[in-house]
Every structure is written in C-alpha cells, then in structure tokens.
Scaffold this motif. Structure first.
Motif, PDB file in Angstrom:
ATOM      1  N   ILE A 108       0.829  -1.202   0.000  1.00  5.91           N
ATOM      2  CA  ILE A 108       0.000   0.000   0.000  1.00  5.91           C
ATOM      3  C   ILE A 108       0.868   1.259   0.000  1.00  5.91           C
ATOM      4  CG2 ILE A 108      -0.266   0.238   2.523  1.00  5.91           C
ATOM      5  CD1 ILE A 108      -3.254   0.851   1.991  1.00  5.91           C
ATOM      6  N   LEU A 109       2.017   1.209   0.662  1.00 10.25           N
ATOM      7  CA  LEU A 109       2.926   2.353   0.678  1.00 10.25           C
ATOM      8  C   LEU A 109       3.669   2.468  -0.654  1.00 10.25           C
ATOM      9  CD1 LEU A 109       4.253   4.735   2.022  1.00 10.25           C
ATOM     10  CD2 LEU A 109       5.775   3.162   3.252  1.00 10.25           C
ATOM     11  N   LYS A 110       4.060   1.340  -1.220  1.00 13.46           N
ATOM     12  CA  LYS A 110       4.681   1.385  -2.557  1.00 13.46           C
ATOM     13  C   LYS A 110       3.692   1.974  -3.558  1.00 13.46           C
ATOM     14  CE  LYS A 110       7.919   0.251  -5.581  1.00 13.46           C
ATOM     15  NZ  LYS A 110       7.286   0.131  -6.879  1.00 13.46           N
ATOM     16  N   GLY A 111       2.418   1.616  -3.428  1.00 15.00           N
ATOM     17  CA  GLY A 111       1.407   2.181  -4.306  1.00 15.00           C
ATOM     18  C   GLY A 111       1.222   3.678  -4.096  1.00 15.00           C
ATOM     19  N   TRP A 112       1.386   4.132  -2.865  1.00 15.49           N
ATOM     20  CA  TRP A 112       1.332   5.580  -2.604  1.00 15.49           C
ATOM     21  C   TRP A 112       2.436   6.280  -3.383  1.00 15.49           C
ATOM     22  CZ3 TRP A 112       4.744   9.091  -0.364  1.00 15.49           C
ATOM     23  CH2 TRP A 112       4.209  10.319   0.051  1.00 15.49           C
ATOM     24  N   VAL A 113       3.642   5.718  -3.339  1.00 15.28           N
ATOM     25  CA  VAL A 113       4.763   6.312  -4.079  1.00 15.28           C
ATOM     26  C   VAL A 113       4.473   6.305  -5.577  1.00 15.28           C
ATOM     27  CG1 VAL A 113       7.196   6.057  -4.671  1.00 15.28           C
ATOM     28  CG2 VAL A 113       6.448   5.669  -2.315  1.00 15.28           C
ATOM     29  N   GLU A 114       4.054   5.172  -6.114  1.00 15.06           N
ATOM     30  CA  GLU A 114       3.859   5.056  -7.549  1.00 15.06           C
ATOM     31  C   GLU A 114       2.812   6.038  -8.069  1.00 15.06           C
ATOM     32  OE1 GLU A 114       2.988   0.991  -8.464  1.00 15.06           O
ATOM     33  OE2 GLU A 114       5.011   0.305  -7.971  1.00 15.06           O
ATOM     34  N   ARG A 115       1.792   6.285  -7.298  1.00 17.08           N
ATOM     35  CA  ARG A 115       0.717   7.161  -7.766  1.00 17.08           C
ATOM     36  C   ARG A 115       0.999   8.633  -7.470  1.00 17.08           C
ATOM     37  NH1 ARG A 115      -4.348   6.196  -5.314  1.00 17.08           N
ATOM     38  NH2 ARG A 115      -5.315   7.094  -7.186  1.00 17.08           N
ATOM     39  N   VAL A 116       1.549   8.937  -6.304  1.00 14.67           N
ATOM     40  CA  VAL A 116       1.775  10.330  -5.916  1.00 14.67           C
ATOM     41  C   VAL A 116       2.994  10.921  -6.627  1.00 14.67           C
ATOM     42  CG1 VAL A 116       2.299  11.850  -3.961  1.00 14.67           C
ATOM     43  CG2 VAL A 116       0.635   9.998  -3.703  1.00 14.67           C
ATOM     44  N   TYR A 117       3.996  10.096  -6.881  1.00 13.48           N
ATOM     45  CA  TYR A 117       5.206  10.570  -7.549  1.00 13.48           C
ATOM     46  C   TYR A 117       4.967  10.672  -9.062  1.00 13.48           C
ATOM     47  CZ  TYR A 117       8.542  10.339  -3.640  1.00 13.48           C
ATOM     48  OH  TYR A 117       9.241  10.559  -2.483  1.00 13.48           O
ATOM     49  N   ALA A 118       4.109  11.569  -9.458  1.00 12.84           N
ATOM     50  CA  ALA A 118       3.713  11.687 -10.861  1.00 12.84           C
ATOM     51  C   ALA A 118       4.845  12.241 -11.716  1.00 12.84           C
ATOM     52  CB  ALA A 118       2.488  12.603 -10.967  1.00 12.84           C
ATOM     53  N   TYR A 119       4.768  11.917 -13.008  1.00 11.40           N
ATOM     54  CA  TYR A 119       5.683  12.476 -14.004  1.00 11.40           C
ATOM     55  C   TYR A 119       5.477  13.993 -14.051  1.00 11.40           C
ATOM     56  CZ  TYR A 119       8.275  12.601 -18.467  1.00 11.40           C
ATOM     57  OH  TYR A 119       9.207  12.832 -19.459  1.00 11.40           O
ATOM     58  N   GLY A 120       6.559  14.719 -13.871  1.00 13.91           N
ATOM     59  CA  GLY A 120       6.461  16.173 -13.812  1.00 13.91           C
ATOM     60  C   GLY A 120       6.412  16.703 -12.397  1.00 13.91           C
ATOM     61  N   PHE A 121       6.110  15.818 -11.454  1.00 15.08           N
ATOM     62  CA  PHE A 121       6.115  16.198 -10.039  1.00 15.08           C
ATOM     63  C   PHE A 121       7.378  15.671  -9.369  1.00 15.08           C
ATOM     64  CE2 PHE A 121       5.131  15.314  -5.552  1.00 15.08           C
ATOM     65  CZ  PHE A 121       4.778  16.583  -5.126  1.00 15.08           C
ATOM     66  N   ALA A 122       7.559  14.366  -9.351  1.00  7.25           N
ATOM     67  CA  ALA A 122       8.723  13.779  -8.681  1.00  7.25           C
ATOM     68  C   ALA A 122       9.776  13.273  -9.658  1.00  7.25           C
ATOM     69  CB  ALA A 122       8.284  12.625  -7.775  1.00  7.25           C
ATOM     70  N   TYR A 123       9.421  13.082 -10.897  1.00  9.07           N
ATOM     71  CA  TYR A 123      10.415  12.665 -11.891  1.00  9.07           C
ATOM     72  C   TYR A 123      10.074  13.288 -13.234  1.00  9.07           C
ATOM     73  CZ  TYR A 123       7.217   9.132 -13.946  1.00  9.07           C
ATOM     74  OH  TYR A 123       6.170   8.483 -14.564  1.00  9.07           O
ATOM     75  N   GLY A 124      11.048  13.219 -14.155  1.00 12.28           N
ATOM     76  CA  GLY A 124      10.840  13.843 -15.448  1.00 12.28           C
ATOM     77  C   GLY A 124      10.885  15.353 -15.393  1.00 12.28           C
ATOM     78  N   VAL A 125      11.644  15.900 -14.445  1.00 14.29           N
ATOM     79  CA  VAL A 125      11.730  17.355 -14.310  1.00 14.29           C
ATOM     80  C   VAL A 125      13.150  17.814 -14.624  1.00 14.29           C
ATOM     81  CG1 VAL A 125       9.896  17.417 -12.592  1.00 14.29           C
ATOM     82  CG2 VAL A 125      12.260  17.239 -11.831  1.00 14.29           C
TER      83      VAL A 125
END
Length: 270
Positions: A108-125
């Motif tokens: 459930i915590l890994k899923g929090w990371v995968e969904r909250v860390y969106a492209y343009g927010f946490a990566y791809g910047v």
C-alpha cells in the motif's frame, strides 16, 4: 515546522500504531504541525492505473508515464493523488513509517509512491542534456526538505548486520532511501530501525520511545546521509556512472555515499 507522517500498518493497536501516536505527540509537543496520511485507514488505492486520470478516452492505450504526465500538467489527476502531492509540498519534513515486509515497504505504501510521484512532479523534471540529466538525486521538486524512515523489523539486529544473512540494513533500505527519497530531492536522514519486534516488553518500549524522541527532537539537526548529488561532478553524464577517480576501490551501493559518512549505527537505538 510542518511534518508529514505517511503511515502504513493495518492495525492501530500494533507497535507501529503506538509509535505513530508517540511521534505525533512528541512533534506537536515541540511546536511542529503534523499531518498523518494513514494509508490503511484512508483505504488508499495502491494500484497505478488508467483511473488515476479523470479525463481520458475509455478505449485509449494506457501508458503509465505519459498518462501521469498529461494528468499532472493538465490538472486532471484523481483527487486523492493531488491531495497527497499538496501535503508533500506543504511539509518541511517527511516521515515514512512502516513494517519491513519481505525486505521492502508494504504494497500500500509502494502504491502511494507510484501514484503520488507523478511524471512532472517527482520525476521527469529539469533539463536533460550532455551537461545534466534532469533535476534528481539531490535536486528536484522536493529539494530542501528532510525525510526519515521509521521501520520495524521482526529479525534480530545481527540478521541485518554487515555479515548478517538478510544483508546490511543500509543495503536493504537503499532503494527506498536513495531511489524514492533522495531521487526527488529530499535530504535523507539515517533511518530509525527497531528490530525483533515480537520481543518488546514495557521496559524496552520505553527505551525505544526515548531513542525515537531524541531523533524527532533532532529532526532538523541530524546530518543527512551524504549521498552523492548527480549533477555536482561526481558522475559522467549522460552515462551516469561515477568518474573513474571517484572512490575507484568501491562499487555497489556504498560507492554512491560520500566519504564523509560517519558509519554510526543507523537505528538510533542504544
């Protein structure tokens, strides 16, 4: 200061539940403002899927990265994702608290990371060129904030020692600390790890709370793990390998930590 505690344990009467309550009380008692994302209580959706965008064609091919980018840039993310991103931007410090299940965080915590860390927010910047490869590993959206893990483990401390069967705890937690926290810019503090959780009596629990309390009191004083920044010269770009003259005798996880590392115990326990 503002502290976000993301908590992942299904039983509020567990050791983790007691430690969460202690941490909130200690931080608030010191004058900090605390928000808790209790993922099980929130019934957090763990799976990243097409439903994370509120406006897409039903028959369109789902591309996790591109769909995430479009939803983030256009303000079409599902509300639960946007709210957690707002919490991360609000927070001066992040605490991830979880039991170590199968050498990692609960799903459930890994899923929090995968969904909250969106492209343009946490990566791809950031800029991607021959001079730098994006704003990440020491830079990024969450740079300037602090983060710490509070982890419970059923095994003995020796099981996670330098020659322990489970591997060194620093190696076990490296993908989380370096790959999930340092990647988007957090300054990552040494983790607080509690071992042999099935053998905790009242006296030991009191000692754990004392040690955890000290770590929380020093949340803005503790030196972070000296991970090497990606764009500061230690890495060849775009290959993203360490220069031959940087720690030539080392490889693996340890090579990505600077020589100023102290080698102090990571758990914070006496």
């Amino acid at each position: 200061m503002h502290v976000l505690l993301v908590y992942a344990h299904p039983e509020p009467r567990s050791l983790n539940g007691s430690l969460r309550n202690f941490s909130v009380g200690r931080l608030e008692g010191a004058g900090h403002v605390v928000r808790v994302s209790d993922l099980y209580a929130m019934k957090w959706k763990a799976s990243l899927d097409a439903g994370d965008s509120t406006a897409r064609q039903a028959d369109a091919r789902f591309d996790p990265s591109l769909d995430s980018r479009r939803a983030f840039e256009s303000g079409l993310q599902s509300r639960d994702i946007a709210l957690e991103q707002d919490k991360l931007l609000w927070a001066d410090a992040l605490i991830l608290q979880f039991p170590l299940w199968w050498f990692s965080m609960p799903a459930i915590l890994k899923g929090w990371v995968e969904r909250v860390y969106a492209y343009g927010f946490a990566y791809g910047v950031g800029e991607h060129s021959d001079a730098r490869w994006g704003d990440r590993y020491g830079e990024g959206t969450l740079a300037g904030k602090r983060a710490m893990l509070v982890v419970t483990a059923g095994g003995w401390e020796s099981h996670y020692g330098p020659r322990g069967i489970n591997g060194p705890i620093d190696d076990v937690l490296f993908p989380i600390q370096h790959g999930i926290l340092y990647y988007p810019g957090f300054d990552v503090l040494p983790p607080f790890v509690i071992y042999r959780t099935s053998r905790i009596d009242e006296a030991r629990f009191s000692g754990i709370c004392d040690a955890l309390g000290r770590r929380l009191d020093d949340l803005w004083k503790t030196p972070p793990i000296p991970f090497r920044p990606q764009n500061a010269g230690a890495y060849e770009i775009p290959a993203l390998t360490l220069r031959p003259d940087v720690s030539p005798e080392q490889s693996g996880f340890a090579a990505h930590i600077g020589q100023e590392a102290t080698g102090a115990p990571v758990s914070g326990l006496p």
